[in-house]
Scaffold this motif. Structure first.
Motif, PDB file in Angstrom:
ATOM      1  N   MET A 195      23.062 -33.957 -29.747  1.00 17.29           N
ATOM      2  CA  MET A 195      22.433 -32.821 -29.756  1.00 17.29           C
ATOM      3  C   MET A 195      22.848 -31.742 -29.165  1.00 17.29           C
ATOM      4  N   ILE A 196      23.394 -31.729 -27.992  1.00 20.53           N
ATOM      5  CA  ILE A 196      23.684 -30.693 -27.054  1.00 20.53           C
ATOM      6  C   ILE A 196      25.041 -30.373 -27.504  1.00 20.53           C
ATOM      7  N   LEU A 197      25.891 -31.124 -28.054  1.00 17.80           N
ATOM      8  CA  LEU A 197      27.541 -30.787 -28.629  1.00 17.80           C
ATOM      9  C   LEU A 197      26.985 -30.038 -29.759  1.00 17.80           C
ATOM     10  N   LEU A 198      26.040 -30.482 -30.695  1.00 23.33           N
ATOM     11  CA  LEU A 198      25.691 -29.571 -31.793  1.00 23.33           C
ATOM     12  C   LEU A 198      25.168 -28.137 -31.531  1.00 23.33           C
ATOM     13  N   PHE A 199      24.358 -28.212 -30.656  1.00 22.78           N
ATOM     14  CA  PHE A 199      23.834 -26.772 -30.360  1.00 22.78           C
ATOM     15  C   PHE A 199      24.946 -25.997 -29.816  1.00 22.78           C
ATOM     16  N   ALA A 200      25.781 -26.410 -29.061  1.00 22.92           N
ATOM     17  CA  ALA A 200      26.930 -25.778 -28.252  1.00 22.92           C
ATOM     18  C   ALA A 200      27.732 -25.020 -29.515  1.00 22.92           C
ATOM     19  N   VAL A 201      28.240 -25.842 -30.630  1.00 27.22           N
ATOM     20  CA  VAL A 201      28.916 -25.488 -31.627  1.00 27.22           C
ATOM     21  C   VAL A 201      28.212 -24.624 -32.441  1.00 27.22           C
ATOM     22  N   LEU A 202      26.893 -24.841 -32.858  1.00 27.53           N
ATOM     23  CA  LEU A 202      26.461 -23.808 -33.450  1.00 27.53           C
ATOM     24  C   LEU A 202      26.336 -22.604 -32.755  1.00 27.53           C
ATOM     25  N   TYR A 203      26.074 -22.447 -31.472  1.00 30.00           N
ATOM     26  CA  TYR A 203      25.958 -21.143 -30.588  1.00 30.00           C
ATOM     27  C   TYR A 203      27.498 -20.337 -30.826  1.00 30.00           C
ATOM     28  N   PHE A 204      28.428 -21.018 -30.670  1.00 29.85           N
ATOM     29  CA  PHE A 204      29.788 -20.353 -30.240  1.00 29.85           C
ATOM     30  C   PHE A 204      30.409 -20.191 -31.678  1.00 29.85           C
ATOM     31  N   PHE A 205      30.162 -20.702 -32.766  1.00 28.36           N
ATOM     32  CA  PHE A 205      30.700 -20.360 -33.955  1.00 28.36           C
ATOM     33  C   PHE A 205      29.852 -19.606 -35.085  1.00 28.36           C
ATOM     34  N   MET A 206      28.308 -19.615 -34.630  1.00 24.25           N
ATOM     35  CA  MET A 206      27.420 -18.682 -35.680  1.00 24.25           C
ATOM     36  C   MET A 206      26.699 -17.697 -34.972  1.00 24.25           C
ATOM     37  N   ILE A 207      25.884 -18.098 -33.727  1.00 26.85           N
ATOM     38  CA  ILE A 207      25.102 -16.997 -33.221  1.00 26.85           C
ATOM     39  C   ILE A 207      25.601 -16.158 -32.289  1.00 26.85           C
ATOM     40  N   ALA A 208      26.762 -16.480 -31.710  1.00 28.37           N
ATOM     41  CA  ALA A 208      27.542 -15.425 -30.648  1.00 28.37           C
ATOM     42  C   ALA A 208      28.327 -14.424 -31.405  1.00 28.37           C
ATOM     43  N   PRO A 209      29.017 -14.799 -32.533  1.00 32.83           N
ATOM     44  CA  PRO A 209      29.511 -13.685 -33.374  1.00 32.83           C
ATOM     45  C   PRO A 209      28.773 -12.749 -34.064  1.00 32.83           C
ATOM     46  N   GLN A 210      27.509 -13.350 -34.555  1.00 31.12           N
ATOM     47  CA  GLN A 210      26.593 -12.528 -35.202  1.00 31.12           C
ATOM     48  C   GLN A 210      25.920 -11.512 -34.221  1.00 31.12           C
ATOM     49  N   MET A 211      25.910 -12.018 -33.178  1.00 28.36           N
ATOM     50  CA  MET A 211      25.259 -11.058 -32.100  1.00 28.36           C
ATOM     51  C   MET A 211      26.039  -9.933 -31.534  1.00 28.36           C
ATOM     52  N   LYS A 212      27.442 -10.400 -31.247  1.00 30.63           N
ATOM     53  CA  LYS A 212      28.588  -9.264 -31.161  1.00 30.63           C
ATOM     54  C   LYS A 212      28.564  -8.278 -32.429  1.00 30.63           C
ATOM     55  N   ARG A 213      28.477  -8.798 -33.446  1.00 34.41           N
ATOM     56  CA  ARG A 213      28.622  -7.903 -34.617  1.00 34.41           C
ATOM     57  C   ARG A 213      27.356  -6.990 -34.778  1.00 34.41           C
ATOM     58  N   ALA A 214      26.224  -7.405 -34.300  1.00 37.75           N
ATOM     59  CA  ALA A 214      24.957  -6.487 -34.456  1.00 37.75           C
ATOM     60  C   ALA A 214      25.055  -5.433 -33.487  1.00 37.75           C
ATOM     61  N   LYS A 215      25.605  -5.840 -32.265  1.00 30.99           N
ATOM     62  CA  LYS A 215      25.862  -4.788 -31.190  1.00 30.99           C
ATOM     63  C   LYS A 215      26.858  -4.017 -31.528  1.00 30.99           C
ATOM     64  N   LYS A 216      27.773  -4.184 -32.245  1.00 30.39           N
ATOM     65  CA  LYS A 216      29.159  -3.124 -32.591  1.00 30.39           C
ATOM     66  C   LYS A 216      28.450  -2.215 -33.665  1.00 30.39           C
ATOM     67  N   GLU A 217      27.432  -2.757 -34.634  1.00 27.87           N
ATOM     68  CA  GLU A 217      26.904  -1.930 -35.857  1.00 27.87           C
ATOM     69  C   GLU A 217      26.012  -0.965 -35.041  1.00 27.87           C
ATOM     70  N   LYS A 218      24.966  -1.399 -34.091  1.00 28.43           N
ATOM     71  CA  LYS A 218      24.171  -0.447 -33.371  1.00 28.43           C
ATOM     72  C   LYS A 218      24.921   0.635 -32.508  1.00 28.43           C
ATOM     73  N   LYS A 219      25.967   0.188 -32.066  1.00 26.64           N
ATOM     74  CA  LYS A 219      27.013   1.128 -31.379  1.00 26.64           C
ATOM     75  C   LYS A 219      27.579   2.295 -32.341  1.00 26.64           C
ATOM     76  N   PHE A 220      27.990   1.699 -33.563  1.00 33.52           N
ATOM     77  CA  PHE A 220      28.512   2.636 -34.457  1.00 33.52           C
ATOM     78  C   PHE A 220      27.842   3.591 -35.173  1.00 33.52           C
ATOM     79  N   ALA A 221      26.354   3.150 -35.179  1.00 29.59           N
ATOM     80  CA  ALA A 221      25.177   3.997 -35.740  1.00 29.59           C
ATOM     81  C   ALA A 221      24.890   5.060 -34.814  1.00 29.59           C
TER      82      ALA A 221
END
Length: 96
Positions: A12-38
């Motif tokens: 369960m811990i391993l699954l959460f870590a994979v989910l975070y690094f491949f889905m959640i973190a990139p999406q947060m980074k992209r949202a931050k870049k879009e906010k800065k662009f705007a």
């Protein structure tokens, strides 16, 4: 407790870590870049909205986070979040 312990939670811990690094973190980074662009939009910028409308920024309003763009058919007010970062960047990229 026996053999269950932390070993039972490891998948369960391993699954959460994979989910975070491949889905959640990139999406947060992209949202931050879009906010800065705007936030960095300025008068005279050529932009494309997410709906595909092309225009040039003629007015920015920080109170309601909007911008007025001039198109071939006139001026239209949009929310800054409606401006597409990818398409606007591609539009302003130097030709190869």
């Amino acid at each position: 407790m026996g053999e269950g312990g932390i070993g039972a939670f490891m998948p369960m811990i391993l699954l959460f870590a994979v989910l975070y690094f491949f889905m959640i973190a990139p999406q947060m980074k992209r949202a931050k870049k879009e906010k800065k662009f705007a936030a960095e939009l300025k008068k005279g910028d050529k932009i494309v909205t997410k709906s595909g409308m092309h225009g040039k920024v003629v007015e920015l309003n920080d109170k309601d986070n909007s911008c007025v763009i001039e198109t071939l058919s006139g001026k239209i007010k949009f929310d800054r979040s409606a401006v597409s970062m990818e398409m606007s960047t591609k539009l302003n990229a130097p030709a190869k």
